[in-house]
Design a protein around this motif. Structure first.
Motif, PDB file in Angstrom:
ATOM      1  N   PHE A   1       0.836  -1.188   0.000  1.00 32.87           N
ATOM      2  CA  PHE A   1       0.000   0.000   0.000  1.00 32.87           C
ATOM      3  C   PHE A   1       0.868   1.234   0.000  1.00 32.87           C
ATOM      4  CE2 PHE A   1      -3.054  -3.046   1.554  1.00 32.87           C
ATOM      5  CZ  PHE A   1      -4.188  -2.655   0.881  1.00 32.87           C
ATOM      6  N   VAL A   2       0.478   2.230  -0.771  1.00 32.07           N
ATOM      7  CA  VAL A   2       1.179   3.494  -0.839  1.00 32.07           C
ATOM      8  C   VAL A   2       0.152   4.584  -0.623  1.00 32.07           C
ATOM      9  CG1 VAL A   2       2.521   5.049  -2.289  1.00 32.07           C
ATOM     10  CG2 VAL A   2       2.889   2.585  -2.439  1.00 32.07           C
ATOM     11  N   GLY A   3       0.321   5.367   0.434  1.00 35.36           N
ATOM     12  CA  GLY A   3      -0.592   6.466   0.691  1.00 35.36           C
ATOM     13  C   GLY A   3      -2.039   6.049   0.849  1.00 35.36           C
ATOM     14  N   GLY A   4      -2.290   4.878   1.454  1.00 35.12           N
ATOM     15  CA  GLY A   4      -3.645   4.433   1.701  1.00 35.12           C
ATOM     16  C   GLY A   4      -4.295   3.719   0.532  1.00 35.12           C
ATOM     17  N   ALA A   5      -3.627   3.634  -0.597  1.00 32.72           N
ATOM     18  CA  ALA A   5      -4.177   2.928  -1.753  1.00 32.72           C
ATOM     19  C   ALA A   5      -3.177   1.877  -2.209  1.00 32.72           C
ATOM     20  CB  ALA A   5      -4.450   3.920  -2.886  1.00 32.72           C
ATOM     21  N   ALA A   6      -3.670   0.863  -2.838  1.00 32.73           N
ATOM     22  CA  ALA A   6      -2.791  -0.186  -3.340  1.00 32.73           C
ATOM     23  C   ALA A   6      -1.904   0.373  -4.439  1.00 32.73           C
ATOM     24  CB  ALA A   6      -3.620  -1.350  -3.879  1.00 32.73           C
ATOM     25  N   ALA A   7      -0.632   0.007  -4.399  1.00 32.73           N
ATOM     26  CA  ALA A   7       0.292   0.445  -5.438  1.00 32.73           C
ATOM     27  C   ALA A   7      -0.049  -0.260  -6.741  1.00 32.73           C
ATOM     28  CB  ALA A   7       1.720   0.132  -5.020  1.00 32.73           C
ATOM     29  N   ALA A   8       0.086   0.468  -7.841  1.00 31.97           N
ATOM     30  CA  ALA A   8      -0.199  -0.124  -9.148  1.00 31.97           C
ATOM     31  C   ALA A   8       0.765  -1.268  -9.410  1.00 31.97           C
ATOM     32  CB  ALA A   8      -0.070   0.953 -10.220  1.00 31.97           C
ATOM     33  N   GLN A   9       0.279  -2.282 -10.164  1.00 35.04           N
ATOM     34  CA  GLN A   9       1.062  -3.456 -10.528  1.00 35.04           C
ATOM     35  C   GLN A   9       1.653  -4.145  -9.297  1.00 35.04           C
ATOM     36  OE1 GLN A   9      -0.445  -3.204 -13.805  1.00 35.04           O
ATOM     37  NE2 GLN A   9       1.181  -4.683 -14.003  1.00 35.04           N
ATOM     38  N   SER A  10       0.817  -4.330  -8.280  1.00 34.45           N
ATOM     39  CA  SER A  10       1.226  -5.019  -7.062  1.00 34.45           C
ATOM     40  C   SER A  10       0.214  -6.120  -6.771  1.00 34.45           C
ATOM     41  CB  SER A  10       1.291  -4.036  -5.890  1.00 34.45           C
ATOM     42  OG  SER A  10      -0.009  -3.539  -5.582  1.00 34.45           O
ATOM     43  N   THR A  11       0.479  -6.883  -5.727  1.00 32.50           N
ATOM     44  CA  THR A  11      -0.469  -7.885  -5.258  1.00 32.50           C
ATOM     45  C   THR A  11      -0.626  -7.737  -3.758  1.00 32.50           C
ATOM     46  OG1 THR A  11       1.234  -9.550  -4.938  1.00 32.50           O
ATOM     47  CG2 THR A  11       0.086  -9.575  -7.057  1.00 32.50           C
ATOM     48  N   GLU A  12      -1.723  -8.283  -3.265  1.00 36.96           N
ATOM     49  CA  GLU A  12      -1.996  -8.266  -1.826  1.00 36.96           C
ATOM     50  C   GLU A  12      -2.771  -9.542  -1.513  1.00 36.96           C
ATOM     51  OE1 GLU A  12      -4.081  -4.770  -0.069  1.00 36.96           O
ATOM     52  OE2 GLU A  12      -5.611  -6.290   0.305  1.00 36.96           O
ATOM     53  N   GLN A  13      -2.293 -10.292  -0.534  1.00 38.98           N
ATOM     54  CA  GLN A  13      -3.020 -11.492  -0.119  1.00 38.98           C
ATOM     55  C   GLN A  13      -3.593 -11.275   1.263  1.00 38.98           C
ATOM     56  OE1 GLN A  13      -0.951 -15.228  -0.433  1.00 38.98           O
ATOM     57  NE2 GLN A  13      -2.502 -16.299   0.747  1.00 38.98           N
ATOM     58  N   GLU A  14      -4.874 -11.610   1.391  1.00 41.46           N
ATOM     59  CA  GLU A  14      -5.553 -11.557   2.673  1.00 41.46           C
ATOM     60  C   GLU A  14      -6.341 -12.851   2.814  1.00 41.46           C
ATOM     61  OE1 GLU A  14      -8.955  -8.968   4.991  1.00 41.46           O
ATOM     62  OE2 GLU A  14      -7.936  -8.102   3.272  1.00 41.46           O
ATOM     63  N   ASP A  15      -5.881 -13.703   3.730  1.00 39.04           N
ATOM     64  CA  ASP A  15      -6.491 -15.005   3.948  1.00 39.04           C
ATOM     65  C   ASP A  15      -6.619 -15.752   2.627  1.00 39.04           C
ATOM     66  OD1 ASP A  15      -6.677 -14.647   6.741  1.00 39.04           O
ATOM     67  OD2 ASP A  15      -8.573 -13.598   6.517  1.00 39.04           O
ATOM     68  N   CYS A  16      -7.808 -15.931   2.131  1.00 37.49           N
ATOM     69  CA  CYS A  16      -8.080 -16.769   0.952  1.00 37.49           C
ATOM     70  C   CYS A  16      -8.232 -15.983  -0.341  1.00 37.49           C
ATOM     71  CB  CYS A  16      -9.345 -17.586   1.197  1.00 37.49           C
ATOM     72  SG  CYS A  16      -9.237 -18.628   2.647  1.00 37.49           S
TER      73      CYS A  16
END
Length: 159
Positions: A2-17
């Motif tokens: 996350f960058v500045g409260g928003a997801a960074a472009a061309q990134s991934t984020e895993q949360e549980d499933c």
């Protein structure tokens, strides 16, 4: 990431499933790091098929954004397919749960049992508690997806 409260472009984020794959504005191609993270996410899954939901921001024409969200979901699904799994896409365009982010979401319902067991057999969400013994696994997946993205289990929410 996350960058500045928003997801960074061309990134991934895993949360549980759930694995969220974020894109630049107007882009539907994943990069090598994203591809690696998608492969790691599906590796060892007991599922044969995955559902990939696609989203676009409300910048631009609604029809274009619907097609873009389908291309994003298809791109993630193509990476899943390289690992021997099938996929189905659900494009939301500018609408749907949490559609403000430019992303595709890949959900593993085969890992939901582990998450639920960590929470005493129920999932605590913004919308309350979900008991897996009351609803079927497929519906549980839809409820988890909806509640994880803003507290609504409806797939027709709009911004």
């Amino acid at each position: 990431m996350f960058v500045g409260g928003a997801a960074a472009a061309q990134s991934t984020e895993q949360e549980d499933c759930t694995l969220r794959v974020f894109f630049e504005n107007g882009v539907h191609i994943t990069n090598q790091r994203q591809n690696t993270e998608i492969v790691e996410f599906v590796d060892g899954s007991s599922k044969e098929n995955f559902v990939v939901r696609g989203f676009a921001s409300n910048v631009g024409d609604a029809d274009y954004n619907l097609r873009l969200s389908a291309r994003r979901a298809t791109r993630v699904g193509n990476v899943v397919e390289t690992q021997g799994f099938g996929f189905e896409i659900v494009p939301f365009g500018e609408s749907g749960p949490g559609a403000e982010a430019r992303r595709a979401e890949l959900y593993r319902d085969d890992c939901a049992a582990a998450v639920l067991s960590q929470n005493g057999g129920s999932l605590q969400t913004a919308g309350g508690s979900v008991n897996p013994n009351v609803i079927g696994a497929g519906l549980l997946g839809l409820v988890l997806l909806g509640l994880a993205n803003g507290g609504s289990s409806s797939t027709s929410d709009t911004q």
